[in-house]
Design a protein around this motif. Structure first.
Motif, PDB file in Angstrom:
ATOM      1  N   ILE A   1       0.841  -1.191   0.000  1.00 44.09           N
ATOM      2  CA  ILE A   1       0.000   0.000   0.000  1.00 44.09           C
ATOM      3  C   ILE A   1       0.881   1.248   0.000  1.00 44.09           C
ATOM      4  O   ILE A   1       1.691   1.454   0.907  1.00 44.09           O
ATOM      5  N   ASP A   2       0.721   2.096  -1.012  1.00 44.22           N
ATOM      6  CA  ASP A   2       1.439   3.369  -1.105  1.00 44.22           C
ATOM      7  C   ASP A   2       0.625   4.258  -2.031  1.00 44.22           C
ATOM      8  O   ASP A   2       0.039   3.765  -2.998  1.00 44.22           O
ATOM      9  N   ASP A   3       0.587   5.551  -1.742  1.00 46.74           N
ATOM     10  CA  ASP A   3      -0.211   6.440  -2.585  1.00 46.74           C
ATOM     11  C   ASP A   3       0.443   6.710  -3.941  1.00 46.74           C
ATOM     12  O   ASP A   3      -0.207   7.203  -4.850  1.00 46.74           O
ATOM     13  N   ASP A   4       1.711   6.362  -4.106  1.00 49.83           N
ATOM     14  CA  ASP A   4       2.406   6.547  -5.376  1.00 49.83           C
ATOM     15  C   ASP A   4       2.273   5.266  -6.206  1.00 49.83           C
ATOM     16  O   ASP A   4       2.858   4.232  -5.870  1.00 49.83           O
TER      17      ASP A   4
ATOM     18  N   LEU B   1       2.972  -1.007   4.369  1.00 45.28           N
ATOM     19  CA  LEU B   1       2.073   0.134   4.411  1.00 45.28           C
ATOM     20  C   LEU B   1       2.832   1.448   4.547  1.00 45.28           C
ATOM     21  O   LEU B   1       3.587   1.642   5.498  1.00 45.28           O
ATOM     22  N   ASP B   2       2.652   2.336   3.570  1.00 47.58           N
ATOM     23  CA  ASP B   2       3.248   3.672   3.633  1.00 47.58           C
ATOM     24  C   ASP B   2       2.558   4.451   4.751  1.00 47.58           C
ATOM     25  O   ASP B   2       1.360   4.280   4.981  1.00 47.58           O
ATOM     26  N   VAL B   3       3.299   5.302   5.443  1.00 46.09           N
ATOM     27  CA  VAL B   3       2.713   6.076   6.545  1.00 46.09           C
ATOM     28  C   VAL B   3       1.961   7.293   6.028  1.00 46.09           C
ATOM     29  O   VAL B   3       0.795   7.506   6.356  1.00 46.09           O
ATOM     30  N   MET B   4       2.621   8.107   5.215  1.00 48.89           N
ATOM     31  CA  MET B   4       2.031   9.371   4.775  1.00 48.89           C
ATOM     32  C   MET B   4       1.301   9.214   3.444  1.00 48.89           C
ATOM     33  O   MET B   4       1.919   9.022   2.402  1.00 48.89           O
ATOM     34  N   MET B   5      -0.037   9.253   3.517  1.00 52.30           N
ATOM     35  CA  MET B   5      -0.877   9.184   2.328  1.00 52.30           C
ATOM     36  C   MET B   5      -2.057  10.125   2.533  1.00 52.30           C
ATOM     37  O   MET B   5      -2.498  10.311   3.664  1.00 52.30           O
ATOM     38  N   PRO B   6      -2.556  10.723   1.443  1.00 50.48           N
ATOM     39  CA  PRO B   6      -3.727  11.593   1.586  1.00 50.48           C
ATOM     40  C   PRO B   6      -4.962  10.774   1.977  1.00 50.48           C
ATOM     41  O   PRO B   6      -4.979   9.562   1.803  1.00 50.48           O
ATOM     42  N   GLU B   7      -5.956  11.438   2.472  1.00 47.67           N
ATOM     43  CA  GLU B   7      -7.205  10.815   2.941  1.00 47.67           C
ATOM     44  C   GLU B   7      -6.925   9.868   4.097  1.00 47.67           C
ATOM     45  O   GLU B   7      -6.724  10.308   5.205  1.00 47.67           O
ATOM     46  N   TYR B   8      -6.880   8.573   3.826  1.00 49.87           N
ATOM     47  CA  TYR B   8      -6.648   7.575   4.869  1.00 49.87           C
ATOM     48  C   TYR B   8      -5.168   7.194   4.875  1.00 49.87           C
ATOM     49  O   TYR B   8      -4.693   6.557   3.944  1.00 49.87           O
ATOM     50  N   ASP B   9      -4.456   7.607   5.941  1.00 49.43           N
ATOM     51  CA  ASP B   9      -3.011   7.371   5.989  1.00 49.43           C
ATOM     52  C   ASP B   9      -2.670   6.002   6.564  1.00 49.43           C
ATOM     53  O   ASP B   9      -3.548   5.189   6.877  1.00 49.43           O
ATOM     54  N   GLY B  10      -1.376   5.759   6.697  1.00 47.90           N
ATOM     55  CA  GLY B  10      -0.913   4.476   7.217  1.00 47.90           C
ATOM     56  C   GLY B  10      -1.277   4.251   8.668  1.00 47.90           C
ATOM     57  O   GLY B  10      -1.460   3.111   9.103  1.00 47.90           O
TER      58      GLY B  10
ATOM     59  N   ILE C   1       4.426  -3.969   8.260  1.00 48.54           N
ATOM     60  CA  ILE C   1       5.682  -3.243   8.102  1.00 48.54           C
ATOM     61  C   ILE C   1       5.344  -1.866   7.558  1.00 48.54           C
ATOM     62  O   ILE C   1       4.739  -1.747   6.489  1.00 48.54           O
ATOM     63  N   MET C   2       5.728  -0.844   8.306  1.00 47.25           N
ATOM     64  CA  MET C   2       5.453   0.534   7.900  1.00 47.25           C
ATOM     65  C   MET C   2       6.643   1.093   7.114  1.00 47.25           C
ATOM     66  O   MET C   2       7.799   0.819   7.458  1.00 47.25           O
ATOM     67  N   VAL C   3       6.337   1.869   6.079  1.00 47.39           N
ATOM     68  CA  VAL C   3       7.368   2.479   5.242  1.00 47.39           C
ATOM     69  C   VAL C   3       7.173   3.987   5.299  1.00 47.39           C
ATOM     70  O   VAL C   3       6.069   4.488   5.084  1.00 47.39           O
TER      71      VAL C   3
END
Length: 126
Positions: A7-10, A52-61, A78-80
């Protein structure tokens, strides 16, 4: 074989990351782009590990890990992140993240961390 969701917003990051994981014999069973999707995919697919990425718009990590842990308190997540602040580290430990990978990362070290978390030989201490 380790089954993961990524999961990452990019979108490009997700694609490249998934391709590399597959080359290294890690099965990507789901891909998503925000914390809400992470929770939905986790509930539906029950992967061994969520990346899971931490910083994402809307629903974050933070949203993602918090709600995944409600589904399964023993979930391996595992957080990224590129956020090196103490507050973020403290919050991730409080949410019981299995490991934290800091960007920029060496992809081979990510593979190593995935295997260690899967085997239960790596964990963050509170």
């Amino acid at each position: 074989m380790v089954k993961v969701i990524v999961i990452d917003d990019d979108v490009d990051t997700v694609e490249v990351f998934c391709e590399y994981l597959e080359i290294k014999d890690i099965t990507v069973v789901g891909r998503g782009y925000n914390g809400k999707t992470a929770v939905e995919l986790y509930e539906k697919l029950r992967p061994d590990i969520a990346l899971l990425d931490v910083m994402m718009p809307e629903y974050d990590g933070f949203y993602g890990i918090e709600n995944i842990k409600k589904i399964n308190p023993d979930a391996k997540v595992i957080m990224v992140t590129a956020d090196l602040t103490y507050d973020t580290e403290k919050r991730l430990k409080a949410l019981d993240a299995s490991a934290v990978i800091y960007k920029p990362y060496e992809i081979d070290s990510v593979i190593d961390i995935i295997h260690k978390v899967h085997k239960g030989t790596l964990a963050l201490t509170p």
